[in-house]
Design a protein around this motif. Structure first.
Motif, PDB file in Angstrom:
ATOM      1  N   GLY A   1       0.798  -1.220   0.000  1.00 21.70           N
ATOM      2  CA  GLY A   1       0.000   0.000   0.000  1.00 21.70           C
ATOM      3  C   GLY A   1       0.830   1.268   0.000  1.00 21.70           C
ATOM      4  O   GLY A   1       1.767   1.409  -0.779  1.00 21.70           O
ATOM      5  N   TYR A   2       0.500   2.198   0.906  1.00 23.11           N
ATOM      6  CA  TYR A   2       1.195   3.496   0.846  1.00 23.11           C
ATOM      7  C   TYR A   2       2.664   3.404   1.229  1.00 23.11           C
ATOM      8  O   TYR A   2       3.452   4.246   0.831  1.00 23.11           O
ATOM      9  N   TYR A   3       3.053   2.364   1.982  1.00 25.70           N
ATOM     10  CA  TYR A   3       4.481   2.197   2.276  1.00 25.70           C
ATOM     11  C   TYR A   3       5.246   1.930   0.982  1.00 25.70           C
ATOM     12  O   TYR A   3       6.309   2.482   0.747  1.00 25.70           O
TER      13      TYR A   3
ATOM     14  N   ALA B   1       4.206   2.786  -1.967  1.00 27.01           N
ATOM     15  CA  ALA B   1       4.124   4.014  -2.766  1.00 27.01           C
ATOM     16  C   ALA B   1       5.270   4.954  -2.406  1.00 27.01           C
ATOM     17  O   ALA B   1       5.955   5.486  -3.289  1.00 27.01           O
ATOM     18  N   VAL B   2       5.502   5.138  -1.119  1.00 23.61           N
ATOM     19  CA  VAL B   2       6.549   6.075  -0.680  1.00 23.61           C
ATOM     20  C   VAL B   2       7.936   5.541  -1.037  1.00 23.61           C
ATOM     21  O   VAL B   2       8.809   6.287  -1.484  1.00 23.61           O
TER      22      VAL B   2
END
Lengths: 317, 261
Positions: A109-111, A113-114
């Motif tokens: 997920g957003y981890y 993405a970063v």
């Protein structure tokens, strides 16, 4: 025999590419078309990564940067033909994706993405700061591919814009063919399976880590080839090709058009490449209207432009 | 002969002993059921055996080899297959594709041949498709093959999971409440299916709430309560065991006896 969905999609794409020039009022439109195809190739790779495997990347422009600068640098430094430099870039991008993908793809997920965002920024920083080699933020000239001249000697005379329209169109078509092959293959099924339920995919024997990595490498190669084509077409390249904005642009096109669908993502690339051109008549309101259209499409067509339209056509909307 | 052997298996979540010191064995062709009240640790036990959770204590042996803590995909390669209590269907794929994915271990090959749609890739897909269609026929879903999986009813999805698990051609099949949410007719179909699978020599480990189904088809029953094994034996023995009756319905033993009998 009934035409399969894959062949129908490819046929429609090929016809659109071949017939569109009949409507072009000027040579400038060949260039817009080629830009669409270059983006279309990159977003097809993102369909494999995001749409099939369900993994996000906000750093794929980094691979486009590797592909672009391979074409800009390898002919001068290594004496490679620009065409071979493009292959070198693809191999390099695939290798880098394989290396960074192993630790990064454990994230979700957003981890994720970063982490991918960080990779993209890293590449564009290196390209901007290693000015002695890369030319820095001002960019660098790229050698001529030479294929157009070769075609002219065998009697196929194309203008520069026409040549790149045909070359990038063909590349995108090939890219679409490969991605559609993957979709209905054993590997494609396993990728889509892990997207829907990782635990169930594991229990039927899917090596989830390995397959995610494969999807990451494949999509990196797509982005790299797209960057190479852009560099060779423009005969000039700046670190912007690897920039954060380009990464976001590519993901936006993919999701806007339909993240699970190859022709959908290509439609997204076409729409978001064309719209800013079409909206220039609105002058200062251009970005406002563009943003508004994007929001409305995502609110009312959540699956993206093409899948939502197809569903409405079939009367299930 | 024992296929699956579980010894002293346990796991804690935070301070809670979810499962503690559970042991039993399953032989090929045998149907072993794990029963117990809600929260007894049945699904947790399944998750440890199938490699989804890493056991804190104990040992799992499959076909004489220690497989404790082995990843689910490695266990699948050794012939262990399972279904899920809370369905784990590939929602965006067709019913047929769901079943085909169960054949992954047999159909996987070089990615390059998949990317280029080489004859070997097409051949693998064709074989899988035939095999998956057969299995859909067997669980009564042949007519829905081309539908999107998310369009199926709950009972049909349960059967689809069984078809997908069978596509592995497992040596041991773990079924987590296969009949939950199914009507009487569907339950009976699943009943037949499980018996048939066991008859073909597959070891079946079953978690099920439908006591009639459990009592009818099990060779052996393991009873869990609060993470511990409180009884074990044939359906007849277990249903008369006072500890089992108490665990199930507190002290109202008469009623419980009725429910179990």
């Amino acid at each position: 025999m009934r035409l399969s969905r894959k062949h129908l999609t490819l046929l429609v794409l090929a016809l659109l590419i071949a017939l569109a020039p009949a409507l072009f009022p000027s040579n400038f439109y060949y260039r817009i078309g080629a830009l669409i195809f270059v983006n279309g190739l990159a977003v097809t790779g993102l369909v494999v990564l995001i749409g099939f495997a369900g993994q996000i990347s906000l750093g794929h422009a980094g691979f486009a940067g590797i592909g672009a600068y391979a074409c800009a640098l390898a002919p001068g430094y290594l004496g490679l033909h620009p065409g071979l430099a493009m292959l070198l870039g693809a191999v390099l991008s695939g290798g880098v994706a394989w290396l960074i993908g192993r630790p990064i793809l454990r994230l979700k997920g957003y981890y994720l993405a970063v982490a991918t965002l960080g990779f993209g920024i890293l590449v564009s920083m290196v390209l901007a700061n290693e000015a002695k080699i890369t030319g820095g933020p001002d960019g660098r000239e790229v050698a001529e591919l030479g294929l157009r001249g070769a075609l002219a000697t065998i009697g196929i005379g194309l203008s520069n814009a026409q040549f790149w329209y045909a070359a990038t169109g063909l590349a995108m078509l090939l890219g679409a063919w490969v991605a559609l092959n993957l979709h209905d293959s054993p590997t494609g099924r396993a990728l889509r399976a892990l997207h829907d339920s990782e635990v169930a995919a594991r229990t039927v024997g899917v090596d989830v880590a390995r397959l995610k990595l494969s999807a990451f490498v494949i999509s990196a190669v797509y982005a790299s080839l797209s960057g190479s084509l852009l560099a060779l077409m423009n005969r000039f390249i700046t670190p912007d090709v690897a920039g954060f904005l380009h990464s976001v642009e590519l993901v936006t096109m993919t999701v806007f058009g339909g993240v699970g669908s190859v022709p959908g993502a290509i439609l997204g690339a076409a729409t978001l490449t064309l719209l800013p051109q079409a909206l220039t008549v609105l002058q200062q309101y251009e970005n406002l209207i563009l943003g508004l259209i994007m929001m409305l499409v995502m609110i009312f067509m959540r699956d993206g432009l093409l899948p939502s339209l197809m569903r409405r056509l079939k009367g299930r909307g | 002969m024992t296929l699956l052997q579980v010894e002293g298996l346990g796991i804690d979540f935070g301070g809670l002993r979810a499962v503690n010191d559970v042991g039993f064995a399953v032989a090929p062709g045998e149907i072993v059921s794990v029963i117990g009240p809600n929260g007894a640790g049945k699904t947790t036990l399944f998750n440890m055996i199938s490699g989804v959770y890493l056991p804190g204590r104990g040992k799992i042996t499959l076909d004489g080899r220690d497989v404790t803590g082995m990843a689910p995909n490695r266990l699948a390669e050794r012939g262990l297959s399972r279904t899920f209590q809370n369905l784990q269907i590939f929602q965006r794929m067709s019913v047929l594709e769901n079943a085909m994915t169960g054949c992954h271990l047999k159909e996987r090959g070089a990615i390059l041949s998949d990317l280029l749609c080489l004859p070997s890739s097409r051949r693998r897909s064709a074989v899988t498709k035939a095999r998956a269609s057969e299995l859909l026929e067997r669980v009564g879903l042949a007519r829905a093959a081309e539908h999107e999986a998310s369009s199926l009813s709950y009972g049909a999805l349960k059967r689809l999971e069984i078809a997908r698990a069978l596509a592995l051609e497992p040596r041991i099949l773990l079924l987590d409440e296969p009949a939950a949410g199914c009507n009487a007719v569907e339950t009976e179909e699943i009943d037949h299916l499980i018996a048939e699978v066991a008859k073909s020599g597959v070891a079946v480990l079953l978690v099920e709430h439908d006591m009639k189904l459990v009592m009818r088809i099990s060779n052996h029953i393991v009873v869990l309560d609060r993470g511990e094994k409180i009884a074990e034996g044939s359906p007849a023995t277990v249903s008369r065991d006072p500890r089992v009756i108490e665990a199930y319905l507190g002290t109202q033993g008469a009623e419980a006896g009725h429910a179990l009998g």
